[in-house]
Design a protein around this motif. Structure first.
Motif, mmCIF file in Angstrom:
data_model
loop_
_atom_site.group_PDB
_atom_site.id
_atom_site.type_symbol
_atom_site.label_atom_id
_atom_site.label_comp_id
_atom_site.label_asym_id
_atom_site.label_seq_id
_atom_site.Cartn_x
_atom_site.Cartn_y
_atom_site.Cartn_z
ATOM 1 N N ALA A 6 30.472 89.809 65.068
ATOM 2 C CA ALA A 6 30.860 88.988 66.221
ATOM 3 C C ALA A 6 31.150 87.553 65.801
ATOM 4 C CB ALA A 6 29.753 89.026 67.274
ATOM 5 N N VAL A 7 30.338 86.993 64.915
ATOM 6 C CA VAL A 7 30.552 85.617 64.461
ATOM 7 C C VAL A 7 31.869 85.510 63.695
ATOM 8 C CG1 VAL A 7 29.672 83.818 62.912
ATOM 9 C CG2 VAL A 7 28.099 84.998 64.446
ATOM 10 N N VAL A 8 32.132 86.459 62.801
ATOM 11 C CA VAL A 8 33.382 86.457 62.041
ATOM 12 C C VAL A 8 34.574 86.570 62.988
ATOM 13 C CG1 VAL A 8 34.791 87.739 60.369
ATOM 14 C CG2 VAL A 8 32.360 87.358 59.908
ATOM 15 N N ALA A 9 34.511 87.518 63.907
ATOM 16 C CA ALA A 9 35.616 87.728 64.847
ATOM 17 C C ALA A 9 35.846 86.492 65.718
ATOM 18 C CB ALA A 9 35.344 88.957 65.706
ATOM 19 N N ASP A 10 34.771 85.889 66.206
ATOM 20 C CA ASP A 10 34.906 84.687 67.040
ATOM 21 C C ASP A 10 35.579 83.551 66.281
ATOM 22 O OD1 ASP A 10 33.728 85.981 69.162
ATOM 23 O OD2 ASP A 10 31.760 85.041 68.898
ATOM 24 N N HIS A 11 35.168 83.340 65.035
ATOM 25 C CA HIS A 11 35.772 82.259 64.246
ATOM 26 C C HIS A 11 37.251 82.507 63.999
ATOM 27 C CE1 HIS A 11 32.533 79.519 63.408
ATOM 28 N NE2 HIS A 11 31.735 80.550 63.234
ATOM 29 N N LEU A 12 37.601 83.740 63.693
ATOM 30 C CA LEU A 12 39.013 84.054 63.442
ATOM 31 C C LEU A 12 39.848 83.910 64.709
ATOM 32 C CD1 LEU A 12 38.586 87.082 61.033
ATOM 33 C CD2 LEU A 12 39.294 84.760 60.434
ATOM 34 N N CYS A 13 39.307 84.389 65.827
ATOM 35 C CA CYS A 13 40.029 84.261 67.103
ATOM 36 C C CYS A 13 40.251 82.799 67.466
ATOM 37 C CB CYS A 13 39.258 84.950 68.219
ATOM 38 S SG CYS A 13 39.279 86.745 68.155
ATOM 39 N N ASN A 14 39.206 81.993 67.340
ATOM 40 C CA ASN A 14 39.294 80.585 67.734
ATOM 41 C C ASN A 14 40.156 79.767 66.783
ATOM 42 O OD1 ASN A 14 37.603 81.069 69.908
ATOM 43 N ND2 ASN A 14 35.769 80.522 68.778
ATOM 44 N N ARG A 15 40.001 79.986 65.496
ATOM 45 C CA ARG A 15 40.710 79.166 64.502
ATOM 46 C C ARG A 15 42.204 79.492 64.436
ATOM 47 N NH1 ARG A 15 40.550 74.716 60.954
ATOM 48 N NH2 ARG A 15 42.137 75.158 59.422
ATOM 49 N N PHE A 16 42.534 80.795 64.543
ATOM 50 C CA PHE A 16 43.904 81.214 64.288
ATOM 51 C C PHE A 16 44.615 81.768 65.511
ATOM 52 C CE2 PHE A 16 41.702 81.396 60.199
ATOM 53 C CZ PHE A 16 42.484 80.485 59.513
ATOM 54 N N ASP A 17 43.984 81.667 66.667
ATOM 55 C CA ASP A 17 44.603 82.094 67.915
ATOM 56 C C ASP A 17 45.159 83.517 67.822
ATOM 57 O OD1 ASP A 17 45.246 81.679 70.589
ATOM 58 O OD2 ASP A 17 47.278 81.036 70.097
ATOM 59 N N VAL A 18 44.295 84.409 67.351
ATOM 60 C CA VAL A 18 44.640 85.823 67.241
ATOM 61 C C VAL A 18 43.793 86.565 68.268
ATOM 62 C CG1 VAL A 18 44.629 87.814 65.683
ATOM 63 C CG2 VAL A 18 45.115 85.550 64.788
ATOM 64 N N SER A 19 44.353 87.607 68.873
ATOM 65 C CA SER A 19 43.617 88.338 69.900
ATOM 66 C C SER A 19 42.418 89.065 69.296
ATOM 67 C CB SER A 19 44.533 89.350 70.589
ATOM 68 O OG SER A 19 44.806 90.429 69.720
ATOM 69 N N ARG A 20 41.410 89.233 70.103
ATOM 70 C CA ARG A 20 40.188 89.919 69.661
ATOM 71 C C ARG A 20 40.509 91.357 69.253
ATOM 72 N NH1 ARG A 20 34.763 88.225 69.513
ATOM 73 N NH2 ARG A 20 33.627 89.986 68.715
ATOM 74 N N GLU A 21 41.437 92.000 69.946
ATOM 75 C CA GLU A 21 41.808 93.375 69.623
ATOM 76 C C GLU A 21 42.408 93.461 68.217
ATOM 77 O OE1 GLU A 21 42.903 91.856 72.565
ATOM 78 O OE2 GLU A 21 41.209 92.693 73.663
ATOM 79 N N GLU A 22 43.275 92.506 67.885
ATOM 80 C CA GLU A 22 43.887 92.510 66.561
ATOM 81 C C GLU A 22 42.835 92.251 65.481
ATOM 82 O OE1 GLU A 22 47.726 90.693 64.156
ATOM 83 O OE2 GLU A 22 47.287 89.965 66.163
ATOM 84 N N ILE A 23 41.920 91.339 65.769
ATOM 85 C CA ILE A 23 40.833 91.052 64.818
ATOM 86 C C ILE A 23 39.982 92.297 64.612
ATOM 87 C CG2 ILE A 23 38.689 89.758 64.471
ATOM 88 C CD1 ILE A 23 41.187 88.089 63.963
ATOM 89 N N ASP A 24 39.602 92.955 65.690
ATOM 90 C CA ASP A 24 38.766 94.157 65.577
ATOM 91 C C ASP A 24 39.452 95.253 64.769
ATOM 92 O OD1 ASP A 24 36.671 93.037 66.971
ATOM 93 O OD2 ASP A 24 37.297 93.858 68.907
ATOM 94 N N ARG A 25 40.780 95.362 64.919
ATOM 95 C CA ARG A 25 41.507 96.396 64.178
ATOM 96 C C ARG A 25 41.565 96.107 62.683
ATOM 97 N NH1 ARG A 25 45.363 95.990 68.467
ATOM 98 N NH2 ARG A 25 46.685 94.767 67.063
ATOM 99 N N THR A 26 41.586 94.846 62.324
ATOM 100 C CA THR A 26 41.795 94.503 60.919
ATOM 101 C C THR A 26 40.539 94.043 60.186
ATOM 102 O OG1 THR A 26 42.383 92.244 61.527
ATOM 103 C CG2 THR A 26 44.186 93.851 61.323
ATOM 104 N N LEU A 27 39.456 93.861 60.899
ATOM 105 C CA LEU A 27 38.240 93.345 60.272
ATOM 106 C C LEU A 27 37.668 94.305 59.240
ATOM 107 C CD1 LEU A 27 36.630 90.811 60.275
ATOM 108 C CD2 LEU A 27 35.241 91.701 62.131
ATOM 109 N N ASP A 28 37.722 95.590 59.500
ATOM 110 C CA ASP A 28 37.220 96.559 58.525
ATOM 111 C C ASP A 28 38.011 96.493 57.223
ATOM 112 O OD1 ASP A 28 35.168 97.502 60.136
ATOM 113 O OD2 ASP A 28 36.470 98.970 61.105
ATOM 114 N N GLU A 29 39.313 96.293 57.332
ATOM 115 C CA GLU A 29 40.139 96.162 56.131
ATOM 116 C C GLU A 29 39.773 94.900 55.359
ATOM 117 O OE1 GLU A 29 42.709 97.316 53.264
ATOM 118 O OE2 GLU A 29 42.203 98.495 55.028
ATOM 119 N N ALA A 30 39.493 93.811 56.067
ATOM 120 C CA ALA A 30 39.066 92.578 55.399
ATOM 121 C C ALA A 30 37.736 92.786 54.690
ATOM 122 C CB ALA A 30 38.958 91.441 56.412
#
Length: 155
Positions: free
Chosen positions: A50-74
C-alpha cells in the motif's frame, strides 16, 4: 506500464543509457527501488504494498489500477536485479536534490511499513543515501518524517 517496465529493465541489463530508456524511466526506476526496499526483509506485506502504491500514484499521477497491475512485475524485477546503478543513474539524472530527498523519505516509509527496520533494509538505505547524494543528516530527517507519518516512535 508493464511493457515500459520490461523495456526499461532490458535497457538497463543491456547497459543502456537513461536517454535510451522509455519516457517514464524515472517512474519505473522509482517503482523498482521502492519494490526492492519493500522486499528486502523477505516478504512483501499488504502495508508495504500500500505504501509503495500510494507513493507511485501520488508522485507520478498513475491510476491505482495500473499500479496494482504492474507492481508484481516491479517486485520481480527488483528481486532479480543485482546492480542498482542503472536505476540510480536514472534517478540522479532526472530528479533534483529535493526530489531525491523525497524519494529517501518514501523509501524510509516503505522499509518501516511493517513496524521495524531489518538489517538488510538499513544497509540498503545507507547505500542508497550515498549513491543518491543525500547527506546523512537529510536522510535522518527524512527517516524521522517517515516514522511520524507511520505513527511510529522516533528513537
Amino acid at each position: 506500464m508493464l511493457a515500459r517496465l520490461k523495456a526499461f529493465m532490458n535497457s538497463i541489463d543491456a547497459g543502456g543509457a537513461p536517454s535510451a530508456a522509455p519516457k517514464d524511466a524515472l517512474a519505473t526506476a522509482v517503482a523498482v527501488l521502492l519494490a526492492r526496499a519493500a522486499t528486502l526483509d523477505g516478504s512483501f506485506e499488504a502495508q508495504e504494498r500500500a505504501v509503495v502504491a500510494d507513493h507511485l500514484c501520488n508522485r507520478f499521477d498513475v491510476s491505482r489500477e495500473e499500479i496494482d497491475r504492474t507492481l508484481d512485475e516491479a517486485v520481480n524485477s527488483a528481486d532479480e536485479m543485482v546492480d542498482l546503478y542503472g536505476l540510480i543513474r536514472t534517478v540522479k539524472d532526472r530528479m533534483d536534490e529535493e526530489g531525491r530527498i523525497d524519494l529517501m523519505e518514501a523509501l524510509w516509509e516503505v522499509v518501516y511499513a511493517d513496524g521495524e527496520l531489518h538489517d538488510y533494509e538499513g544497509q540498503l538505505m545507507r547505500r542508497l543515501s550515498g549513491l543518491l547524494y543525500v547527506s546523512d543528516r537529510e536522510s535522518g530527517e527524512a527517516r524521522k518524517r517517515a516514522l511520524a507519518k507511520l505513527g511510529l516512535e522516533v528513537g
